[in-house]
Design a protein around this motif. Structure first.
Motif, short mmCIF file in Angstrom:
data_model
loop_
_atom_site.label_atom_id
_atom_site.label_comp_id
_atom_site.label_asym_id
_atom_site.label_seq_id
_atom_site.Cartn_x
_atom_site.Cartn_y
_atom_site.Cartn_z
N LEU A 444 0.85 -1.19 0.00
CA LEU A 444 0.00 0.00 0.00
C LEU A 444 0.88 1.24 0.00
N HIS A 445 0.48 2.22 -0.81
CA HIS A 445 1.21 3.48 -0.78
C HIS A 445 0.79 4.24 0.47
N VAL A 446 1.77 4.79 1.19
CA VAL A 446 1.45 5.51 2.43
C VAL A 446 2.11 6.88 2.43
N SER A 447 1.51 7.73 3.24
CA SER A 447 2.16 9.01 3.51
C SER A 447 3.06 8.78 4.72
N LEU A 448 4.33 9.13 4.59
CA LEU A 448 5.25 8.88 5.71
C LEU A 448 5.00 9.83 6.87
N GLU A 449 4.20 10.86 6.59
CA GLU A 449 3.87 11.80 7.66
C GLU A 449 2.74 11.24 8.53
N THR A 450 1.63 10.83 7.88
CA THR A 450 0.47 10.33 8.65
C THR A 450 0.59 8.84 8.94
N ARG A 451 1.49 8.14 8.22
CA ARG A 451 1.65 6.67 8.27
C ARG A 451 0.36 5.98 7.82
N ARG A 452 -0.44 6.64 7.01
CA ARG A 452 -1.71 6.06 6.56
C ARG A 452 -1.68 5.94 5.02
N PRO A 453 -2.52 5.04 4.49
CA PRO A 453 -2.56 4.91 3.03
C PRO A 453 -2.90 6.24 2.36
N SER A 454 -2.24 6.46 1.22
CA SER A 454 -2.49 7.70 0.47
C SER A 454 -2.21 7.43 -1.01
N ALA A 455 -2.65 8.33 -1.85
CA ALA A 455 -2.44 8.15 -3.29
C ALA A 455 -0.98 8.45 -3.63
N PRO A 456 -0.38 7.68 -4.57
CA PRO A 456 0.99 8.01 -4.99
C PRO A 456 1.00 9.24 -5.90
N SER A 457 2.18 9.65 -6.32
CA SER A 457 2.29 10.82 -7.20
C SER A 457 1.70 10.47 -8.57
N PRO A 458 1.32 11.47 -9.34
CA PRO A 458 0.81 11.21 -10.70
C PRO A 458 1.85 10.49 -11.55
N GLU A 459 3.14 10.77 -11.31
CA GLU A 459 4.19 10.12 -12.11
C GLU A 459 4.20 8.61 -11.84
N ILE A 460 4.02 8.24 -10.57
CA ILE A 460 3.99 6.81 -10.24
C ILE A 460 2.74 6.18 -10.84
N GLU A 461 1.62 6.87 -10.72
CA GLU A 461 0.36 6.37 -11.32
C GLU A 461 0.58 6.11 -12.81
N ALA A 462 1.24 7.06 -13.47
CA ALA A 462 1.43 6.96 -14.92
C ALA A 462 2.35 5.77 -15.25
N ALA A 463 3.41 5.59 -14.46
CA ALA A 463 4.34 4.48 -14.72
C ALA A 463 3.61 3.15 -14.52
N MET A 464 2.78 3.08 -13.48
CA MET A 464 2.05 1.83 -13.22
C MET A 464 1.06 1.56 -14.37
N ALA A 465 0.42 2.62 -14.86
CA ALA A 465 -0.54 2.45 -15.95
C ALA A 465 0.18 1.94 -17.20
N GLN A 466 1.39 2.46 -17.43
CA GLN A 466 2.17 2.05 -18.61
C GLN A 466 2.52 0.55 -18.50
N ILE A 467 2.93 0.12 -17.31
CA ILE A 467 3.28 -1.29 -17.13
C ILE A 467 2.03 -2.16 -17.24
N ALA A 468 0.91 -1.69 -16.62
CA ALA A 468 -0.33 -2.47 -16.64
C ALA A 468 -0.76 -2.71 -18.09
N GLU A 469 -0.66 -1.69 -18.90
CA GLU A 469 -1.09 -1.81 -20.29
C GLU A 469 -0.17 -2.78 -21.05
N ALA A 470 1.13 -2.62 -20.84
CA ALA A 470 2.08 -3.47 -21.57
C ALA A 470 1.99 -4.92 -21.12
N GLN A 471 1.76 -5.15 -19.82
CA GLN A 471 1.74 -6.54 -19.31
C GLN A 471 0.34 -7.17 -19.39
N ALA A 472 -0.62 -6.42 -19.96
CA ALA A 472 -2.01 -6.92 -19.98
C ALA A 472 -2.10 -8.27 -20.68
N GLY A 473 -1.21 -8.50 -21.66
CA GLY A 473 -1.28 -9.75 -22.42
C GLY A 473 -0.69 -10.94 -21.68
#
Ligand SMILES: NC(=O)c1ccc[n+]([C@@H]2O[C@H](COP(=O)([O-])OP(=O)(O)OC[C@H]3O[C@@H](n4cnc5c(N)ncnc54)[C@H](O)[C@@H]3O)[C@@H](O)[C@H]2O)c1
Length: 488
Positions: A444-473
């Motif tokens: 789970l992505h967390v904020s190191l300040e609150t120690r609670r789950p949080s959304a990652p940066s847009p750049e990480i989201e984009a990299a994950m989307a790129q991998i998800a699309e490429a590995q879909a097959g």
């Protein structure tokens, strides 16, 4: 281009040099008239393959080619480095330089393993004295980093700098000794300790075993990590070195030490020591003792590596040299396939009493693969410092096949889910084509300040989307989502 080292004299020391170069990707040519040389070097190499590659947390280059030559001329022609490790006789060494200098490249470095001779003695009467330096190693040469590099004023500084760079490139720590002296630095200490130990045994104060216990249970461990002066500085307490010297300096004048007075090596003394040594260690063959030694050295050096101290810091510097290009980045990887996230040799300290990799170390390897996957999608040290990271919520490991020390393993990672704060990865560990284990992790992505789950940066989201699309097959991996079955 692959570099070539010529090893002149392939005994205990030459064999160690050969292994160090070979396992760091150099081609190695050996010249040694002993018909047993090939077998002896083979044995050193076997030990080295088991212990050296695992010291690195990144893969060493592919092994070079090892060849044996009947003519010294053939071995040295075109070599970048020539290492002389023939027996410790000056006349022999001088003869060897004479004939090899007629054949070798004038730009090659000729290093001598000599334990005792000064470089000026070795350069005497040589065709090109400027080519010869002392590069004194320590046994086992394939593991211990120290090389005493002793030049004279005849060696150009450019050559000394090049020698240092080449030694570092194969993982050594060259200690540049600026002023030559018989036996260099380290062996002078060893001789002093050896002298005292011989007296203690001869005078019946201690046995060989008691001398060894006095070293290895105490100051030996201390020396291994800080050496002499830094240790004494600490021993001086807050007042440090000056206080230490004031307190213990005068003790040197007390009649504790025999100084330069060496006991005579009578048959009686030799028998006494040999018999005690047999009683102490005779239950092990030399081969067993080598393995015990290597296991201990690797374990200690890797512990120092985690502290980035002493010999451990040298290992980290060597890894840093090897790291660029060892693993693909997001841009370099073929994203349609599981991504290479770990490539290394299994270190000796990862194996257990069954002789194979300890189950906890599979998790360590998978955790390193997860860290690398995080880096690939942009969750690197800078990102973590900015306040976001991934925490592992769940792991599942399947142990499929055995793996032994020295084995080169690779982990390839398929992303099963990478969306929002969730990251679900499936790692497969291989030795060659053989599947050894799988590791599935949910993070789970967390904020190191609150120690609670949080959304990652847009750049990480984009990299994950790129991998998800490429590995879909890719098919959903067999074994993913598995749990331990209830016994029937
Ligand atoms: N043994 C140690 O712990 C140690 C440590 C550091 C340095 N050294 C130094 O390393 C050198 C070699 O020591 P070692 O312990 O490996 O000795 P060793 O006897 O194990 O090996 C010497 C090798 O040289 C070969 N040889 C003899 N004449 C030769 C020639 N003309 N050309 C090529 N090869 C020849 C021998 O066949 C033998 O295999 C010495 O100078 C020694 O001082 C030894």
């Amino acid at each position: 281009m692959t570099k070539t080292a010529a090893i002149i004299g392939g005994g205990v020391i030459g064999g160690g040099w050969a292994a160090r170069f070979l396992l760091n990707g150099w081609n190695v040519r050996v010249f040694d008239p002993d018909p047993e040389a090939e077998r002896k070097i083979g044995e050193v190499l076997e030990n080295a393959r088991r212990s050296l590659p695992g010291l690195s947390d990144v893969p060493l280059p592919s092994e070079g080619t090892l060849t044996f030559h009947d003519e010294m001329a053939e071995a040295v022609k075109g070599a970048t480095w020539i290492q002389e490790s023939v027996p410790e006789r000056l006349d022999l060494k001088l003869r060897v330089y004479k004939s090899l200098q007629e054949e070798c490249d004038p730009g090659a470095i000729i290093g001598s393993s000599t334990s005792g001779f000064k470089p000026s003695e070795l350069q005497e009467g040589a065709l090109r004295p400027e080519q010869i330096v002392v590069t004194h190693p320590f046994n086992p040469v394939y593991l211990l980093p120290l090389i005493e590099l002793v030049p004279t004023e005849k060696n150009p500084s450019e050559m000394v700098a090049r020698a240092q760079d080449l030694l570092k490139s194969v993982g050594f720590f060259p200690l540049h000794i600026k002023k030559e002296i018989d036996a260099h630095i380290a062996d002078r200490f060893l001789e002093a300790v050896w002298r005292e130990a011989l007296w203690l045994v001869k005078d019946g104060i201690a046995t060989t075993e008691e001398v060894d216990e006095a070293i290895r249970m105490g100051f030996g461990i201390r020396w291994a990590q800080m050496g002499l002066f830094e240790t004494y500085r600490v021993a001086g307490g807050e007042a440090g070195m000056r206080h230490f010297m004031a307190q213990f300096g005068p003790a040197l004048k007390w009649p504790w030490t025999k100084l330069m007075d060496v006991p005579e090596f009578t048959d009686e003394l030799v028998d006494l020591i040999a018999e005690q040594s047999d009683a102490q260690s005779g239950m092990h063959s030399i081969r067993e003792l080598e393995r015990i030694r290597d296991n201990n050295l690797v374990s200690m050096m890797r512990a120092l590596k985690a502290q980035n101290y002493g010999a451990g810091a040298v290992l980290n510097q060597h890894d840093a040299l090897l790291k660029p290009g060892a693993l693909p980045t997001l841009e370099q990887a073929d994203l349609t396939q599981p991504i290479l996230t770990l490539s290394r040799a299994v270190p000796l300290d990862w194996t257990d009493y069954n002789g194979h990799m300890n189950e906890a170390k599979y998790l360590e390897a998978f955790a390193a693969a997860t860290d690398r996957f995080m880096e690939i999608i942009g969750c690197d040290m800078d990102y973590i410092a900015s306040g976001g990271s991934y925490f592992t919520a769940e792991n599942h490991i399947r142990y499929i096949d055995e793996v032994h020390a020295g084995a080169r393993i690779q982990i390839r990672t398929q992303m099963l889910l990478g969306q929002g704060k969730k990251l679900h990865v499936f790692h497969s560990m291989y030795e060659g084509e053989k599947l050894l284990a799988t590791g599935e992790s949910f993070l789970l992505h967390v904020s190191l300040e609150t120690r609670r789950p949080s959304a990652p940066s847009p750049e990480i989201e984009a990299a994950m989307a790129q991998i998800a699309e490429a590995q879909a097959g890719l098919p959903y991996p067999e074994g993913a989502g598995a749990a331990i079955r209830k016994p029937a």
